[in-house]
Scaffold this motif. Structure first.
Motif, PDB file in Angstrom:
ATOM      1  N   LYS A   1      16.100  -0.492   3.636  1.00  0.00           N
ATOM      2  CA  LYS A   1      15.493  -0.379   4.963  1.00  0.00           C
ATOM      3  C   LYS A   1      13.980  -0.399   4.842  1.00  0.00           C
ATOM      4  CE  LYS A   1      15.237   2.447   9.147  1.00  0.00           C
ATOM      5  NZ  LYS A   1      14.945   1.273  10.006  1.00  0.00           N
ATOM      6  N   THR A   2      13.459   0.380   3.883  1.00  0.00           N
ATOM      7  CA  THR A   2      12.012   0.425   3.711  1.00  0.00           C
ATOM      8  C   THR A   2      11.470  -0.962   3.382  1.00  0.00           C
ATOM      9  OG1 THR A   2      12.154   2.705   2.964  1.00  0.00           O
ATOM     10  CG2 THR A   2      10.144   1.522   2.429  1.00  0.00           C
ATOM     11  N   LEU A   3      12.173  -1.684   2.486  1.00  0.00           N
ATOM     12  CA  LEU A   3      11.712  -3.030   2.137  1.00  0.00           C
ATOM     13  C   LEU A   3      11.672  -3.909   3.377  1.00  0.00           C
ATOM     14  CD1 LEU A   3      13.605  -3.671  -1.232  1.00  0.00           C
ATOM     15  CD2 LEU A   3      11.173  -3.197  -0.909  1.00  0.00           C
ATOM     16  N   ARG A   4      12.674  -3.763   4.219  1.00  0.00           N
ATOM     17  CA  ARG A   4      12.730  -4.574   5.434  1.00  0.00           C
ATOM     18  C   ARG A   4      11.575  -4.210   6.364  1.00  0.00           C
ATOM     19  NH1 ARG A   4      17.690  -3.336   6.798  1.00  0.00           N
ATOM     20  NH2 ARG A   4      17.108  -1.991   8.522  1.00  0.00           N
ATOM     21  N   GLU A   5      11.349  -2.892   6.502  1.00  0.00           N
ATOM     22  CA  GLU A   5      10.275  -2.445   7.398  1.00  0.00           C
ATOM     23  C   GLU A   5       8.898  -2.887   6.897  1.00  0.00           C
ATOM     24  OE1 GLU A   5      10.287  -0.958  10.361  1.00  0.00           O
ATOM     25  OE2 GLU A   5      12.457  -1.158  10.400  1.00  0.00           O
ATOM     26  N   LEU A   6       8.758  -2.981   5.589  1.00  0.00           N
ATOM     27  CA  LEU A   6       7.444  -3.320   5.037  1.00  0.00           C
ATOM     28  C   LEU A   6       7.245  -4.827   4.883  1.00  0.00           C
ATOM     29  CD1 LEU A   6       6.851  -0.514   2.379  1.00  0.00           C
ATOM     30  CD2 LEU A   6       6.257  -0.572   4.801  1.00  0.00           C
TER      31      LEU A   6
ATOM     32  N   ASP B   1     -22.156 -16.588   0.212  1.00  0.00           N
ATOM     33  CA  ASP B   1     -21.840 -17.403  -0.958  1.00  0.00           C
ATOM     34  C   ASP B   1     -20.369 -17.260  -1.344  1.00  0.00           C
ATOM     35  OD1 ASP B   1     -22.660 -14.745  -1.392  1.00  0.00           O
ATOM     36  OD2 ASP B   1     -22.727 -15.088  -3.565  1.00  0.00           O
ATOM     37  N   GLN B   2     -19.740 -16.199  -0.868  1.00  0.00           N
ATOM     38  CA  GLN B   2     -18.354 -16.007  -1.259  1.00  0.00           C
ATOM     39  C   GLN B   2     -17.426 -16.826  -0.378  1.00  0.00           C
ATOM     40  OE1 GLN B   2     -17.776 -11.828  -1.159  1.00  0.00           O
ATOM     41  NE2 GLN B   2     -18.952 -11.557  -3.030  1.00  0.00           N
ATOM     42  N   PRO B   3     -16.374 -17.357  -0.987  1.00  0.00           N
ATOM     43  CA  PRO B   3     -15.429 -18.106  -0.166  1.00  0.00           C
ATOM     44  C   PRO B   3     -14.709 -17.172   0.800  1.00  0.00           C
ATOM     45  CG  PRO B   3     -14.587 -17.819  -2.405  1.00  0.00           C
ATOM     46  CD  PRO B   3     -15.992 -17.302  -2.402  1.00  0.00           C
ATOM     47  N   ALA B   4     -14.290 -17.724   1.919  1.00  0.00           N
ATOM     48  CA  ALA B   4     -13.581 -16.910   2.912  1.00  0.00           C
ATOM     49  C   ALA B   4     -12.280 -16.388   2.309  1.00  0.00           C
ATOM     50  CB  ALA B   4     -13.268 -17.759   4.139  1.00  0.00           C
ATOM     51  N   THR B   5     -11.956 -15.151   2.639  1.00  0.00           N
ATOM     52  CA  THR B   5     -10.728 -14.570   2.103  1.00  0.00           C
ATOM     53  C   THR B   5      -9.730 -14.392   3.226  1.00  0.00           C
ATOM     54  OG1 THR B   5     -11.777 -12.416   2.382  1.00  0.00           O
ATOM     55  CG2 THR B   5     -11.824 -13.386   0.175  1.00  0.00           C
ATOM     56  N   ARG B   6      -8.454 -14.457   2.868  1.00  0.00           N
ATOM     57  CA  ARG B   6      -7.412 -14.320   3.885  1.00  0.00           C
ATOM     58  C   ARG B   6      -7.101 -12.836   4.113  1.00  0.00           C
ATOM     59  NH1 ARG B   6      -2.677 -12.967   1.613  1.00  0.00           N
ATOM     60  NH2 ARG B   6      -2.705 -12.960  -0.666  1.00  0.00           N
ATOM     61  N   PRO B   7      -6.652 -12.478   5.296  1.00  0.00           N
ATOM     62  CA  PRO B   7      -6.314 -11.079   5.555  1.00  0.00           C
ATOM     63  C   PRO B   7      -5.030 -10.660   4.830  1.00  0.00           C
ATOM     64  CG  PRO B   7      -5.901 -12.426   7.497  1.00  0.00           C
ATOM     65  CD  PRO B   7      -6.504 -13.330   6.474  1.00  0.00           C
ATOM     66  N   VAL B   8      -4.968  -9.384   4.473  1.00  0.00           N
ATOM     67  CA  VAL B   8      -3.808  -8.855   3.749  1.00  0.00           C
ATOM     68  C   VAL B   8      -3.328  -7.577   4.439  1.00  0.00           C
ATOM     69  CG1 VAL B   8      -3.072  -7.762   1.582  1.00  0.00           C
ATOM     70  CG2 VAL B   8      -4.527  -9.793   1.517  1.00  0.00           C
ATOM     71  N   LEU B   9      -2.017  -7.457   4.630  1.00  0.00           N
ATOM     72  CA  LEU B   9      -1.471  -6.221   5.189  1.00  0.00           C
ATOM     73  C   LEU B   9      -1.100  -5.263   4.053  1.00  0.00           C
ATOM     74  CD1 LEU B   9       0.982  -7.347   8.033  1.00  0.00           C
ATOM     75  CD2 LEU B   9      -1.369  -6.552   8.254  1.00  0.00           C
ATOM     76  N   MET B  10      -1.491  -4.000   4.215  1.00  0.00           N
ATOM     77  CA  MET B  10      -1.124  -2.988   3.226  1.00  0.00           C
ATOM     78  C   MET B  10      -0.472  -1.811   3.940  1.00  0.00           C
ATOM     79  SD  MET B  10      -4.355  -2.926   0.661  1.00  0.00           S
ATOM     80  CE  MET B  10      -5.388  -4.388   0.453  1.00  0.00           C
TER      81      MET B  10
ATOM     82  N   ALA C   1      10.082  -7.957  -3.920  1.00  0.00           N
ATOM     83  CA  ALA C   1       9.925  -8.315  -2.505  1.00  0.00           C
ATOM     84  C   ALA C   1       8.493  -8.734  -2.193  1.00  0.00           C
ATOM     85  CB  ALA C   1      10.338  -7.136  -1.629  1.00  0.00           C
ATOM     86  N   GLY C   2       7.665  -8.824  -3.220  1.00  0.00           N
ATOM     87  CA  GLY C   2       6.289  -9.259  -3.010  1.00  0.00           C
ATOM     88  C   GLY C   2       5.372  -8.157  -2.527  1.00  0.00           C
ATOM     89  N   ILE C   3       5.793  -6.902  -2.703  1.00  0.00           N
ATOM     90  CA  ILE C   3       4.976  -5.764  -2.279  1.00  0.00           C
ATOM     91  C   ILE C   3       4.547  -4.996  -3.527  1.00  0.00           C
ATOM     92  CG2 ILE C   3       4.882  -3.695  -0.843  1.00  0.00           C
ATOM     93  CD1 ILE C   3       7.405  -4.850   0.629  1.00  0.00           C
ATOM     94  N   GLN C   4       3.265  -5.012  -3.826  1.00  0.00           N
ATOM     95  CA  GLN C   4       2.777  -4.366  -5.029  1.00  0.00           C
ATOM     96  C   GLN C   4       2.659  -2.853  -4.813  1.00  0.00           C
ATOM     97  OE1 GLN C   4       2.131  -5.678  -8.121  1.00  0.00           O
ATOM     98  NE2 GLN C   4       1.867  -3.519  -8.648  1.00  0.00           N
ATOM     99  N   PRO C   5       3.439  -2.039  -5.550  1.00  0.00           N
ATOM    100  CA  PRO C   5       3.268  -0.591  -5.413  1.00  0.00           C
ATOM    101  C   PRO C   5       1.962  -0.172  -6.083  1.00  0.00           C
ATOM    102  CG  PRO C   5       5.275  -1.152  -6.654  1.00  0.00           C
ATOM    103  CD  PRO C   5       4.482  -2.392  -6.540  1.00  0.00           C
TER     104      PRO C   5
ATOM    105  N   CYS D   1       3.873  -6.934   4.252  1.00  0.00           N
ATOM    106  CA  CYS D   1       2.848  -6.207   3.506  1.00  0.00           C
ATOM    107  C   CYS D   1       2.848  -6.708   2.055  1.00  0.00           C
ATOM    108  CB  CYS D   1       3.135  -4.706   3.516  1.00  0.00           C
ATOM    109  SG  CYS D   1       3.114  -4.003   5.158  1.00  0.00           S
ATOM    110  N   GLU D   2       1.663  -6.703   1.454  1.00  0.00           N
ATOM    111  CA  GLU D   2       1.573  -7.153   0.060  1.00  0.00           C
ATOM    112  C   GLU D   2       1.327  -6.004  -0.896  1.00  0.00           C
ATOM    113  OE1 GLU D   2      -0.852 -10.741  -0.451  1.00  0.00           O
ATOM    114  OE2 GLU D   2      -0.638 -11.030   1.711  1.00  0.00           O
TER     115      GLU D   2
END
Ligand code: SF4
Ligand code: SF4
Lengths: 502, 102
Positions: free
Chosen positions: A434-439, A368-377, A461-465, A442-443
């Motif tokens: 550098k870390t931001l670039r490497e990540l 019943d749940q809608p399909a969810t998109r994959p997320v990188l963490m 950068a769109g990466i939630q700590p 990832c969200e």
């Protein structure tokens, strides 16, 4: 080592987004292997994604000579396949190496594996390599031995290898086509001559395939490493995967080319680019349809010591070892205890996982749940399979993908620790960039703690700590965050903010 | 009649076990050839063994002092590219120095 906090009680936690039997498991990498192979590799940090959080390995640099040249290697340094480029290991005599292994195995009881990988090619130094193995099989029979080779001298070494109870061999195979090989290997040394170009590559390929088949015939496990070189062998590697699998390799590990001008390699100076994280992952996905991939490989140095991803080599230099007093018998007993303890922990974890899988099966597939998109963490961890590293102290992040079918381990990304001292030190600026670039891609970044300063740039950068899951098991935490995102309605479409390096 | 190993040798041991005359020995700061024992492999092999496996261009000289593996012959890296390498190394070194003094 700190043993992990197991969250057996958490298995009832909400598993809403999960719709597959592989739920929560990142270790299905090994699950379809025949039982006898699984038994051999389950506590090997380089082969088992799960084991690499718990067990330690070391390499000894006893093999300096090499019999081929690769375009990604500068022979002033260690082998670039088995070591990160630009590294020089102290070459040890077999006697020194044995001494070092005994000292490390006594001080790091999580140690299960001793490898010889360089700094040249172990089988181009047969006397030094085999003297080390011989002595160690006698004095530390509980330590597994393994060896990495370019394969040129492999067929003539198989007999000797099978004598020393070496059940793991890694062959670096970058191609099965001499035309591709000619662009990777400028020369080989073969039957007392240097053979250049395509002719040399053809011999190398033939020897590699022959050696692989001979090892498989004798029941010796073979892993294949390939260096992904965009525009040279990237499209060819799916074929390599197929061929080596058909010859009996049990694992195929695709590693990214690392090529910088300052390494002084042919590729580095030619400006040959390495693959992006995305290109690498795409190829690994394409190949894993064929066979197991080893995404947690760290391309360790030829004298690495400790857990995968860490290097405690500096604690065990030869002069320090001379001063150590070691009770070898007691050390072996201690190792057996620690290994048994870890095995118990892993068993409990497996049971929890099995229970979780069953639970999902009972609850049905939640169509019943809608399909969810994959997320990188991204996850900051010191080991033990839990989130236990500060954002600012992490020199690498493990990357997991959460999706409707569960969590899977994707790989690791190295960086410079944002802050070596505390959470808010002054000039970590470029390290953070550098870390931001490497990540990128990832969200979410999960860590035990994250300072005030990097918080803003990460979000921008769109990466939630996220520091709320400290000391939790990685997969459970990733799933929990994914579920939060689903409930918050963040998983229906692609994110609006596209991540870009600051 | 003998070959010579010079300072660019990286001590990789590759040549040492191949010599039919045990003319090569480990020494500091690099491996050396005993000129009395070296026969340039004549009578044993078609080509000098040490010079055939040595990965470092210019590390082994013939009896006239000429490089047996001249620049570019083994790595495909031309002199021009080599200059680029030296510049890159220098830049990395300078950056490290600056970071240290900052
Ligand atoms: S040329 Fe031949 S004999 Fe002379 S040092 Fe080299 S390997 Fe030995
Ligand atoms: S092969 Fe070349 S670099 Fe290696 S030890 Fe001999 S002379 Fe030195």
């Amino acid at each position: 080592m700190e043993l992990p906090v197991l969250n057996a009680g958490q298995q009832e936690a909400s598993q809403g987004g999960c719709a597959s039997h592989s739920c929560g498991s990142t270790d299905d990498q090994l699950s379809h292997l025949p039982e006898h192979i699984r038994a051999k590799v389950h506590n090997h940090p380089c082969y088992s994604e799960q084991a690499h959080h718990y067990f330690a390995r070391m390499h000894v640099a006893v093999a300096p000579a090499c019999n081929i040249q690769c375009h990604y290697c500068n022979r002033k340094y260690d082998c670039s396949n088995e070591s990160r480029p630009g590294v020089v290991s102290e070459v040890l005599t077999p006697e020194q190496a044995v001494k070092k292994v005994m000292a490390v195995a006594a001080n790091i009881p999580q140690m299960t594996v001793l490898g010889i990988a360089g700094p040249g090619d172990p089988l181009a130094n047969p006397e030094r390599t085999f003297a080390t193995f011989r002595e160690l099989s006698e004095r530390a029979p509980d330590i597994k031995l393994c060896v990495s080779t370019n394969g040129l001298a492999l067929p003539e070494s198989v007999e000797e290898l099978s004598k020393h109870n070496i059940d793991h061999v890694t062959i670096t195979i970058n191609c099965v086509d001499p035309d591709v090989g000619a662009k990777i290997y400028p020369w080989i040394f073969w039957k007392n001559k240097r053979i250049m170009g395509r002719e040399g590559a053809a011999i190398l390929i033939e020897q590699q395939q022959k050696g692989l088949a001979m090892l498989a015939e004798r029941g010796i496990l073979v892993k294949v490493n390939s260096v992904m070189i965009p525009g040279v062998n990237d499209e060819h590697l799916a074929e390599v995967s197929r061929v080596v699998k058909s010859k009996g390799a049990f694992l195929h590990n695709v590693m990214p080319l690392i090529a910088e001008p300052e390494h002084g390699t042919f590729y580095g100076l030619m400006g040959q680019p390495g693959p992006t994280h995305e290109e690498l992952q795409k190829l690994q996905d394409a190949c894993s349809g064929d066979m197991n991939m080893m995404r947690h490989c760290r391309q360790c140095r030829a004298d690495a010591v400790g857990m995968l991803g860490e290097d405690r080599g500096q604690e065990f230099t030869m002069d320090k070892i001379e001063d150590m007093e070691i009770d070898y018998e007691a050390a072996m007993v201690k190792r057996a205890e620690v290994h048994a303890q870890i095995a118990r922990e892993l068993e409990i974890k497996d049971q929890a996982r099995a229970a979780k899988t069953e639970l999902v099966a009972i609850q049905g597939l939640k169509t019943d749940q809608p399909a969810t998109r994959p997320v990188l963490m991204a996850v900051a961890t010191k080991g033990g399979g839990v989130i236990n590293e500060h954002f600012g102290h992490a020199s690498e992040f493990l990357i997991y993908e959460a999706s409707g079918s569960g969590v899977r381990f994707i790989g690791h990304r190295k960086t410079v620790p944002y802050c070596e001292g505390g959470d808010t030190c002054g000039d970590g600026e470029s390290a953070l960039d550098k870390t931001l670039r490497e990540l990128a891609g990832c969200e979410v970044v999960l860590c035990s703690k994250v300072g005030y300063e990097p918080w803003g740039p990460l979000e921008a950068a769109g990466i939630q700590p996220n520091g709320e899951h400290a000391m939790e098991a990685i997969e459970d935490a990733v799933l929990a965050v994914y579920e939060e995102m689903r409930v918050a309605g963040k998983l229906e479409a692609r994110p609006v903010v596209q991540q870009k390096a600051a | 009649m003998a070959l010579e190993i010079i300072e660019s040798c990286v001590n990789c041991y590759a040549c040492e076990p191949l010599c039919p005359n045990e003319a090569i020995y480990q020494a500091a700061p690099h491996f050396l050839i005993d000129p009395v024992k070296c026969t340039e492999c004549i009578g044993d092999f078609e080509v000098a063994q040490c010079a055939s496996i040595c990965p470092i261009e210019g590390a082994i000289l013939d009896e006239l002092g000429a490089e047996l593996n001249p620049p570019g012959s083994l790595t495909g890296i031309s002199l021009e590219m080599l200059a680029k390498y030296q510049a890159a190394v220098e830049a990395t070194y300078q950056a490290a120095l600056e970071a240290k003094s900052a």
